[in-house]
Design an enzyme around this catalytic site. Structure first.
Site, PDB file in Angstrom:
ATOM      1  N   ASN A   1      -5.190  -2.400  -0.024  1.00  0.00           N
ATOM      2  CA  ASN A   1      -5.014  -2.294   1.424  1.00  0.00           C
ATOM      3  C   ASN A   1      -5.031  -3.707   1.977  1.00  0.00           C
ATOM      4  O   ASN A   1      -5.990  -4.445   1.754  1.00  0.00           O
ATOM      5  CB  ASN A   1      -6.147  -1.447   2.028  1.00  0.00           C
ATOM      6  CG  ASN A   1      -6.163  -1.443   3.551  1.00  0.00           C
ATOM      7  OD1 ASN A   1      -7.208  -1.263   4.159  1.00  0.00           O
ATOM      8  ND2 ASN A   1      -5.020  -1.650   4.190  1.00  0.00           N
ATOM      9  N   GLY A   2      -3.972  -4.070   2.692  1.00  0.00           N
ATOM     10  CA  GLY A   2      -3.921  -5.413   3.262  1.00  0.00           C
ATOM     11  C   GLY A   2      -2.578  -6.052   3.010  1.00  0.00           C
ATOM     12  O   GLY A   2      -1.640  -5.391   2.555  1.00  0.00           O
TER      13      GLY A   2
END
Lengths: 471, 471, 471, 471
Positions: free
Chosen positions: A111-112
């Site tokens: 995530n990111g």
């Protein structure tokens, strides 16, 4: 960069029980479903290898019971939900990414968004690497597995690899024997650790997923921290020992996270109520009722009500049975579709001065529609209060927020906007207030770059959109 | 090796018309559908990049018109159909494999099987490569793209890469500007070149796909030949200049290919009729009618009839509406399901001595059932003639034939088998005859290793099944 | 009448075993699937009621194992497959029709078409009846259930009701305790009786369905015969005792039925071979090979070959993987789609004079395409022989044959047609020959109204198409 | 009676625009989707006939754009959503029911339940009627169409027919030229009339559907009123001129209807807030926060908060992404599934005395779970207040409420229940209070038979469940 829009949810778990571990991940991912509805995936260890399944759609669509059964039992599992952006929505880019390398297998959930993925990818390509997806995750997979050639352990390889990453990432990974979780140097994306009743660890983007699987919240991972869980228990490794600042994305509090999650010690609902209280303090108004635009405006409306003493009400009802939007042959029908999504409760707003709390004004069309809805239902005045500042700068750290998202806020004063959407007044939360949503002590530990352009992890040197898609 | 079972179909095309190129590939792949029903994929060039889609199922299931439209128009396209084997049937392993590398993009379609993929994979892993699939295709992709770092052109890179491959492969590939096709050193798998009415080239596993798209057959690719098609026309490159033997898989004639295809200058139907004629010569029998087991036994039955002078008949009818097999609560129902697939035409066989031609006897259960069916329908005698020798050795070159496929032929004489399946006699084609199915001059240019264990391209040193799946 | 197009298949069975009776019906219907691919349905008795399921699609699509299981076990079951016509394809019209009436429940399966359904429907409507479908079946259901008010038994009610019906019908019906089968006064549609190994009865449109469930053929139902099967065994009732002519639809032999079925004592394959022999006698030609257009032309080609002494060959290959036809952006693609369905085997026809047998010429486009295909593959001459006369008159008895089906045959001589489709000659079977397809003794017991306009059961007085749909 | 459980939504509309009328119905039905998720259907007039489509599932699942397009344009349309009950969920029972009768076609949509349908059905059967469904709607269709034989108009036929019906029904019907709506003698089920901007009429179960299509609310239909809309405008007919009492189902206010609907002049949200206020008056408690169980408890919680002065909070978050419940191999997973649906917001309830408002306690398991959830999140006390009396009597008028729904309330005092579910106190709304939810003047015009057993429209003489299913 084509993969800017990567708000996602990650989840990892160990289970001594083994049986039904895929179901547990499914529960965790369903609790994180608000972070991504495009695709879902689960990987489970089995003997010395990793089984996985991923697909497009909601968690329960991708994982009918047969698929969960097919994943079998195991001691370690990770899962991912992916945000739905237009275009490029193929199962190829779904996660976990499962790769085979010289020392075995690795499953990654990410995530990111990195800001140096172009440079890293280029460097890898020059060494003969090939890429089958357009995601940062494949870049990270390469870095880790190449480090693994020399490193004595997978955790050491991860540590060395993440030191090369710039940007935002919360990673949950597994080898056939180890579960690993890692948060970027600044902790831009959230990631927390929980404990199951039997003592086994769980990692999740948000604490609501811990609750769902029956785990208790232990703590957030520190920025730059890598946690390894194996048969010997948990070990914490600091990937950036000399570094100790934090820059959690403030938008997690404002919009992304679920109200029942606690991030970095602060309740998301509490942060939202605080936004409402600030709005009441900074932009007071004489009114009879304060209502929130569901679902994300409700908590801020509660805060506004408590601070101002104005009665809280439920003035808008959302239809939860809306399917895809159909192609409308007539204007009458296009209007009907909008009306279908949200309706006013006339008895709540009739003859009243209404404060309406929402979390953003984008192009203004929706806000204008809601204001008209309330006025048609008999509201005498409608005062709009927005529980966030206007976004003015692009986000490079993995959210779908870009400057286009607030066209109406650019170059228009609140007064202009009020006139444009038919409201009696419009006010935004100030950037200063936004920075204290997690409490005044944490003002320095939030990233609000989309509001104030102070990018704690830098900006990408190459930003052409969809470079990889097109090239 | 887990990926032995890779009988597939490959297809590639250039089109000046651009519009509808994906539809043309769909037509070509549908004509090759008999070579693989597990998965299908198409890649199309667009500007300087490659779009693609692949999925599990039949070509027309994977490619509804919307998907074809989404692939847009282009000048170059490749496609693949994959054989349905049990297990490991995931979209991850579907083809074309599309990779991004330092010089751009590459899409690969592969039919065949390497015998040194384990060693190559190991070597690549030691250099830090990661693998997301278990297919040989990913190994070949790596080799090509790594050579591409140094090679002046993609064709040169392909040439250098294939020189490292051992085993069987017919490759159809594309960069955003070039279409390439390559056949292994021994030409084990077929691959031919055709020409569209406007002069553009088409490559396909079998000539029936050329017919389908309206192209005329030009020639088969030579063993070891690489053909490049770009804006400058066609160029032929010899990858193994010092080598000139051929070892086309004889099973293409016996079973895989479609009767209307022509492979290496020999009509598949003609080869099958020849098998029937040989059987009539070598194993004559007094009979009233000769029938084939549909669909693959029909041509050989025709040959048997012509040679023996015994009347040809249609004695068996296949039901083309059978779906999946259901779980049967009773023996009565299990029998019914078998009967549903094939029925005898009583009027054709009643009171007759029947010669029944099939292409194989595996466990004997099906053959026993058909013999019983014919006898129940009134056949006085049933003489079984098999248009191939018994398989006694595993195939390492990309077919799903292994020794288990003829358990009944191992250790049992034809007389034993006749008794076991209730036939009045059973005879097989001899290996010598099989080697002359493409004409007596071509006896040295066929691979019949599954019958005679003479492996022209060697055998793998490591043969554990599913190594990658399990590890 | 909107429901003229009703070629269908009916099936009924009793089973002492009870378990898996729905599966047995599924097997029987799958064997009859060639008679109708639009919809399928099964009804099973249970205690004193009837369970049922029906849906659009092929039998195996409508009946996944869960649905079969849901139907549970029972002693009596009936099933139906429905022909696919354009339009009006809704599950509402699918069969069996299951109705509740004052004495219980009734499930009906119907193959055929009434000519007085408009009058019957009108009469019923005037008595206050309502209709939920547009099918004759609902009319028949009403007649039976209304007779049932006064009749002492369901069989007596059926007998009285069918005496009011004019036209063609083969009915298979069940009450919760009785299985009934009935054939119209002239036996226009086929219906036969079989016996399971345990002695239980089976009814089916064609004997191939008896074979499929493991039953032996007992006999065809007589025209006008009603057979009742219950716990007391079988009883035969003559509904029209004074009537004893027969008029079986000749098209069952020519086209509808499966080659392995036996209808009224005559093998369908044999009848087709006879058509081929007649063609060879009546329209001889000098040729090298005779081929059939698959699937229905193959048997007639065999007959032509046997009679003429010209070699039989397999000159056309059908692709069995074709899905729906896609919308083609270009002429090139439209051509490709046609080519995909059927291809010539060049080695079979090259440099040869070819006799090509088909069962009809409709608009001539398909025939012209096949002739061109054969010529392109090298055929020197192509002589077309059609194993049926041209249809010149509409069918009112439940087949989809209407005069439009042979536009090209109207007002054009065989010579004209040959020129139009590019053939070297074209000839049809004569009507006289068609009437002897089941043997010369049965010439008076066949209906060939679509060829000779002699309608044995009369014509409807009202024939507007789709009256009920539109009104 | 097997069809007791028929809470549904009905909708009807006229449109001069014609284009897109099916889309408008789809919008209206989606706004009524909370009244039934099992099946949906739409009928549209076309020339002098009626087209329709219905299927199982949510409105947007049953009606993809192609289906809406297929329904074409028309001036009149009706639609229906059906409640999901276990079993008997077949498309056969979906509505509208469209029937053909002597004078043409009729489409019926029905919400409610008759108590004399058994007698009516029996009577009709004795006259030779047949039934294809198990629904009251088919009985009503028969009565209307039989009256139509003698009546001068469809409206007169409807009037005569409904005079024979006993029980609850709101009907929306159409002939090809007229739109009709009718409410039963006591107005047990709601039905209202709206007006589109162009003056055309709309009928709907609830006013929220009028809002959705952009119509303004005109008025509720009177009990026993029949409204006819055709080219001549609207006409009102009184079916029971001597009768003028009303008995609207109180459960519409408590549970069924949407908060933004107005029924019989009373806002549903207002009625729910009133329930909350009554609870605060009758069962006060010292507490820090009052929360509602989403969604239906929220409004009552607001009323409780306003009356008591206790702060309103959002203490529970519902997961809106839950799919079907999976089969859980372990207790741990079964618990997880429950937790997934609802989570507590710890920051809202920690260290607080909480009042929790819900609309019912059924078996007590869910309530016990929520109480535990709140206590685990830190609540010091949890006081449960139920915004309805306990159901003690079956409903015969079309709701799924039966006595089993409150097993825990039978024979247990509130104190017992509190102990059983772990709450600090439990209290219910009294029946007297329930009768004044629509205002004290309307106490006599509500049906609360499920609480007080005073059945305004009588009870069925025959009540065996599933008679028709079983028989």
């Amino acid at each position: 960069m084509e993969n800017v829009h990567e708000e996602c949810g990650v989840f990892g778990i160990r289970s001594t029980q083994e049986k039904g571990i895929a179901n547990l991940v499914m529960v965790g991912l369903t609790a994180l479903q608000h972070r991504g509805q495009e695709a879902a995936g689960i990987a489970v260890n089995e003997d010395r290898s990793i089984r996985f399944h991923k697909g497009l759609g909601l968690v329960h669509e991708v994982f009918p019971q047969e698929e969960l059964d097919r994943l079998g039992s195991g001691k370690i599992a990770v899962g991912h939900v992916r945000y739905s952006t237009s275009g490029n929505n193929t199962v190829i880019n779904a996660q976990p990414m499962v790769v085979r390398h010289v020392k075995g297998q690795l499953a990654l959930c990410h995530n990111g968004n990195l800001i140096n993925s172009y440079e890293l990818r280029r460097e890898l390509e020059l060494e003969g690497c090939i890429f089958q997806t357009t995601s940062d995750t494949e870049v990270i997979s390469y870095l880790i597995t190449r480090e693994r050639l020399k490193a004595p352990s997978i955790e050491e390889a991860v540590k060395r690899a993440v030191q090369r990453l710039q940007g935002a990432y919360s990673l949950v990974m597994m080898s056939p024997t180890k579960l690993l979780a890692c948060r970027d140097r600044l902790g831009i994306r959230p990631l927390c650790l929980g404990k199951l009743p039997d003592g086994n660890p769980v990692f999740a983007s948000e604490s609501c997923a811990l609750d769902a699987v029956g785990a208790v919240f232990v703590r957030d991972l520190e920025p730059g921290e890598l946690v390894v869980a194996d048969d010997n228990g948990l070990r914490s490794i600091s990937c950036f020992p000399d570094h100790n600042s934090c820059a959690l994305c403030v938008f997690e509090y404002i919009y992304f996270a679920r109200a029942d999650s606690v991030i970095c010690g602060v309740s998301v609902q509490e942060a939202r109520k605080r936004a409402g209280r600030y709005l009441a303090e900074d932009h007071p108004v004489q009114a009879d009722i304060v209502i929130g635009v569901p679902d994300s405006g409700l908590d801020a409306a509660l805060g506004f009500s408590e601070q101002s003493g104005i009665l809280y009400g439920i003035g808008l009802v959302k239809n939860k049975y809306i399917g895809r939007t159909f192609i409308s042959p007539t204007q009458e029908l296009r209007d009907a579709q909008v009306r279908l999504k949200l309706n006013a409760v006339a008895s709540a707003v009739q003859n009243k001065r209404v404060v309406m709390i929402d979390d953003s004004i984008v192009r203004g069309t929706t806000s204008a529609y809601i204001v008209r809805l309330l006025k048609n239902a008999g509201a005498r005045e409608v005062h709009v209060r927005i529980s966030a500042p206007p976004f003015l700068h692009p986000c490079y750290y993995g959210t779908d927020v870009d400057s286009e998202n607030s066209l109406i806020a650019r170059g228009h004063s609140p007064e202009d906007i009020a006139r444009m959407i038919g409201a009696d007044s419009v006010q935004f939360l100030s950037v200063e207030r936004a920075l204290t949503l997690a409490g005044s002590k944490k003002a320095d530990s939030l990233c609000a770059a989309c509001f104030d352009s102070r990018y704690p992890a830098g900006v990408p040197s190459i930003t052409e959109k969809d470079r990889f898609e097109k090239l």
